[in-house]
Motif scaffolding. Sequence first.
Motif, PDB file in Angstrom:
ATOM      1  N   ILE A 446       0.835  -1.196   0.000  1.00 26.13           N
ATOM      2  CA  ILE A 446       0.000   0.000   0.000  1.00 26.13           C
ATOM      3  C   ILE A 446       0.868   1.243   0.000  1.00 26.13           C
ATOM      4  N   GLU A 447       0.235   2.341  -0.434  1.00 21.51           N
ATOM      5  CA  GLU A 447       0.925   3.628  -0.456  1.00 21.51           C
ATOM      6  C   GLU A 447       1.250   4.078   0.969  1.00 21.51           C
ATOM      7  N   GLU A 448       2.333   4.843   1.096  1.00 18.82           N
ATOM      8  CA  GLU A 448       2.706   5.395   2.389  1.00 18.82           C
ATOM      9  C   GLU A 448       2.597   6.920   2.344  1.00 18.82           C
ATOM     10  N   PHE A 449       2.162   7.490   3.487  1.00 23.00           N
ATOM     11  CA  PHE A 449       1.974   8.935   3.592  1.00 23.00           C
ATOM     12  C   PHE A 449       2.574   9.407   4.919  1.00 23.00           C
ATOM     13  N   PRO A 450       3.292  10.541   4.907  1.00 33.63           N
ATOM     14  CA  PRO A 450       3.937  11.015   6.145  1.00 33.63           C
ATOM     15  C   PRO A 450       2.957  11.298   7.281  1.00 33.63           C
ATOM     16  N   TYR A 472      -9.429  -4.518  -0.373  1.00 33.19           N
ATOM     17  CA  TYR A 472      -9.135  -3.190   0.155  1.00 33.19           C
ATOM     18  C   TYR A 472      -8.215  -2.504  -0.839  1.00 33.19           C
ATOM     19  N   ASP A 473      -8.088  -1.211  -0.732  1.00 31.68           N
ATOM     20  CA  ASP A 473      -7.136  -0.485  -1.576  1.00 31.68           C
ATOM     21  C   ASP A 473      -6.912   0.896  -0.977  1.00 31.68           C
ATOM     22  N   VAL A 474      -5.713   1.430  -1.239  1.00 30.85           N
ATOM     23  CA  VAL A 474      -5.343   2.792  -0.843  1.00 30.85           C
ATOM     24  C   VAL A 474      -4.857   3.495  -2.099  1.00 30.85           C
ATOM     25  N   GLY A 479      -3.495  16.602  -4.789  1.00 28.72           N
ATOM     26  CA  GLY A 479      -3.831  17.596  -3.774  1.00 28.72           C
ATOM     27  C   GLY A 479      -3.809  17.055  -2.366  1.00 28.72           C
ATOM     28  N   ARG A 480      -2.872  16.215  -2.025  1.00 31.00           N
ATOM     29  CA  ARG A 480      -2.743  15.643  -0.677  1.00 31.00           C
ATOM     30  C   ARG A 480      -4.056  15.022  -0.199  1.00 31.00           C
ATOM     31  N   ARG A 481      -4.633  14.265  -1.071  1.00 31.66           N
ATOM     32  CA  ARG A 481      -5.834  13.507  -0.724  1.00 31.66           C
ATOM     33  C   ARG A 481      -5.561  12.019  -0.925  1.00 31.66           C
ATOM     34  N   VAL A 482      -6.279  11.202  -0.147  1.00 29.39           N
ATOM     35  CA  VAL A 482      -6.095   9.754  -0.172  1.00 29.39           C
ATOM     36  C   VAL A 482      -7.457   9.090  -0.337  1.00 29.39           C
ATOM     37  N   GLY A 483      -7.536   8.123  -1.247  1.00 28.02           N
ATOM     38  CA  GLY A 483      -8.754   7.337  -1.403  1.00 28.02           C
ATOM     39  C   GLY A 483      -8.631   6.017  -0.665  1.00 28.02           C
ATOM     40  N   LEU A 484      -9.583   5.691   0.208  1.00 35.69           N
ATOM     41  CA  LEU A 484      -9.582   4.452   0.984  1.00 35.69           C
ATOM     42  C   LEU A 484     -10.804   3.628   0.591  1.00 35.69           C
ATOM     43  N   VAL A 485     -10.566   2.348   0.267  1.00 34.66           N
ATOM     44  CA  VAL A 485     -11.633   1.481  -0.234  1.00 34.66           C
ATOM     45  C   VAL A 485     -11.612   0.157   0.515  1.00 34.66           C
ATOM     46  N   VAL A 486     -12.798  -0.317   0.921  1.00 38.47           N
ATOM     47  CA  VAL A 486     -12.973  -1.689   1.399  1.00 38.47           C
ATOM     48  C   VAL A 486     -14.264  -2.202   0.769  1.00 38.47           C
ATOM     49  N   ASP A 652     -14.589 -14.562   4.466  1.00 35.96           N
ATOM     50  CA  ASP A 652     -13.307 -13.880   4.437  1.00 35.96           C
ATOM     51  C   ASP A 652     -13.446 -12.492   5.054  1.00 35.96           C
ATOM     52  N   ILE A 653     -12.297 -11.915   5.411  1.00 38.56           N
ATOM     53  CA  ILE A 653     -12.274 -10.639   6.131  1.00 38.56           C
ATOM     54  C   ILE A 653     -11.294  -9.706   5.442  1.00 38.56           C
ATOM     55  N   ALA A 654     -11.722  -8.483   5.214  1.00 38.55           N
ATOM     56  CA  ALA A 654     -10.829  -7.422   4.752  1.00 38.55           C
ATOM     57  C   ALA A 654     -11.015  -6.232   5.671  1.00 38.55           C
ATOM     58  N   LEU A 655      -9.922  -5.632   6.104  1.00 34.58           N
ATOM     59  CA  LEU A 655     -10.025  -4.442   6.950  1.00 34.58           C
ATOM     60  C   LEU A 655      -8.920  -3.468   6.609  1.00 34.58           C
ATOM     61  N   LEU A 656      -9.197  -2.219   6.884  1.00 38.75           N
ATOM     62  CA  LEU A 656      -8.233  -1.138   6.657  1.00 38.75           C
ATOM     63  C   LEU A 656      -8.320  -0.197   7.851  1.00 38.75           C
ATOM     64  N   ILE A 657      -7.163   0.084   8.466  1.00 40.94           N
ATOM     65  CA  ILE A 657      -7.091   1.001   9.607  1.00 40.94           C
ATOM     66  C   ILE A 657      -6.211   2.177   9.210  1.00 40.94           C
ATOM     67  N   ALA A 658      -6.679   3.391   9.462  1.00 39.92           N
ATOM     68  CA  ALA A 658      -5.913   4.601   9.158  1.00 39.92           C
ATOM     69  C   ALA A 658      -5.946   5.520  10.373  1.00 39.92           C
TER      70      ALA A 658
END
Length: 664
Positions: A446-450, A472-474, A479-486, A652-658
Amino acid sequence: MNGATGSTDGFAERPDIAFASAPAAMVVADRAGGVTLTNRAFADFTGQDPGGVLGRPWPEVVAGGDPDAAWALHRAALGDTLAQHRSLVVTSYGGIPHRVVAEARALPAGGPEGTPSGVVIVFREPLREEETLRVISELRTENADTALWTLDLRTGRLQELFGPSPLGRLLVGKARGLEEVLARVHRDDIARVRDAMEASQQGRDYEQRFRMFDEVGDERSLHARARYVGGERPRLIGIIDDVTEHVQLIRRLADRRRIEAAQGRQVTDLAAKLVSATTVDEVTGLLTDEFAPIFGGAGASVMLVEDGRLRASPPATADPVEPMGMADGYDAADISHPMGAVVQDRQPRFFESRAEILERFPAVAEVLHRTSAQSWATIPIFGDRRVALGVWQVAWGEPHHATPDERALMLTLAGLAGQALQRVRRQQEEQQLADAIQQRMLPPQIEEFPDLRIAVRYLPSRAGWRVCGDFYDVIRLPGRRVGLVVGDVQGHGVEAAAAMGQIRVAFRAYATNQVDPGVVLAETNRLLTETGEIVFATCGYLVLDLDTGEMQAAWAGQPPAVIATPSGYDLWEPETGPPVGVDADSKYPVTTRWLRAGDTLLMCSDGLVENSEVAMEEGLRMVAEDLCAKSGDVEAAATSLIELAPAGRNDDIALLIARMADRG
């Protein structure tokens, strides 16, 4: 006085008795209504011998064509010694019936305890306007649920104008006092009605809708309107309409809409179960046990084609309403049986009666002796290339006409069942291939962001499928925006994995060109529906602005997101649209919220928080509490949640934590 005629000319000089300035016929009657005096104009007016009417009841002498109205006028005058009362009554003179105005007032007190000794009545020809009003009023009330009324605000006396009307008799009968009538008003409406009456005492017009019980105890819905008329005798003059049928119609329409909405939600829920079924018995069990009641069916059966024979799935029961369970083992090519005919030509058949099915298929006569069913819908179940997989039959215990909407819905559900059956039968063959596809479909890293810490996890189920459709996807956006998908594609195996890949690719393609997450979901949905494949997916997509913390989310049936801090959590339920792949024209609203520095966001598929034994609310509570304890470390939190897995490992299980980094 003129002898026996008992002339009343002298009364014309007494203003408390005489109230007609023009020459008019006049009669004085005792309390019982018997004539005691007449004036000279009486004979000219009525054509009757004055001496022959003495002692006779004046309503029968003068108003032989309308005695009820005359007696009502007599009683009203005796009951109200201060007021003048008027009515239109029918009399006959010159051999022709005439409608005349009768005006009555009580004589001065002379009876026991100061009661009136009698009544004086004056008759005159009605003015043209009065006669016209009478005719119009009769036409208005004769065949309509309407009554015209007047209420004396001093005495509370209630009367019908030009009555009695059918509605007036039904509502109040012989009651004349306002309190008697109000006693029948529905207790939930009485306070409102009384408040409006009190306002009328201040000179206001009156209008109310309320419920009232009629003479026989039935509840009626009424609409009353009245105009305030002031003066020496302030009163309300108005109209009351019976709107019971109108109110009942509105209630029936509202009930119908509620039922249709409930059925729509039920169909959507069951359709989601159907497309996510993992076994043949699970698919056919939904058709027999859960779909049939939607149509009011008393029973249902599913016959699948196996080696050229029809086999019951699940096995046939002894339920007498199941019509064709005895077809188990029949030749699937036997067109003398309705199920065989449906398998061969793949055309649905609907029979509204036993006579109808016997006329077309005489061979089922013996089978019908062993069932109590009266009507049947026989629907083909087919998959790709319209290969017949079996037949779904719904039975009713009474004659039933399947509406066009019912037929269309049955065909749709049978089509979904066919797709589900094909999917189940292919799954074992696809497992190895699907496993490899799964690894390639999920992002390798996945992409990394500071300013944002992200952890993701995918865990296949232990229910026999090594790969499913959760993802899931990142996505890095301008413009310093992030798309998060599950998301969660309904189904398992190659088809689910391929669809998941399509959705991920579509999200990435549309997200880079669209700011609005609702548009991204809508475009992805349109792409899926245009492929022609019956694939559904629930998903959640949000765009996070790293500078402001603003989150804009579009949801398609996904579980709520969790926002946690060490001190507590909150469930965020963005407004949702239908799963993608259902309807090409679906719209997805956007919900906005802010993720503050130090807040931790969890997006997950329903496999983490819900199964047949764990409600989603309970599963979300468990993961939220666990997330609060480890919200500072997203990797540790992700590992802990996978180990916790409140809903088990049957999906099955998919999760994303931000987590937004703290800004010091």
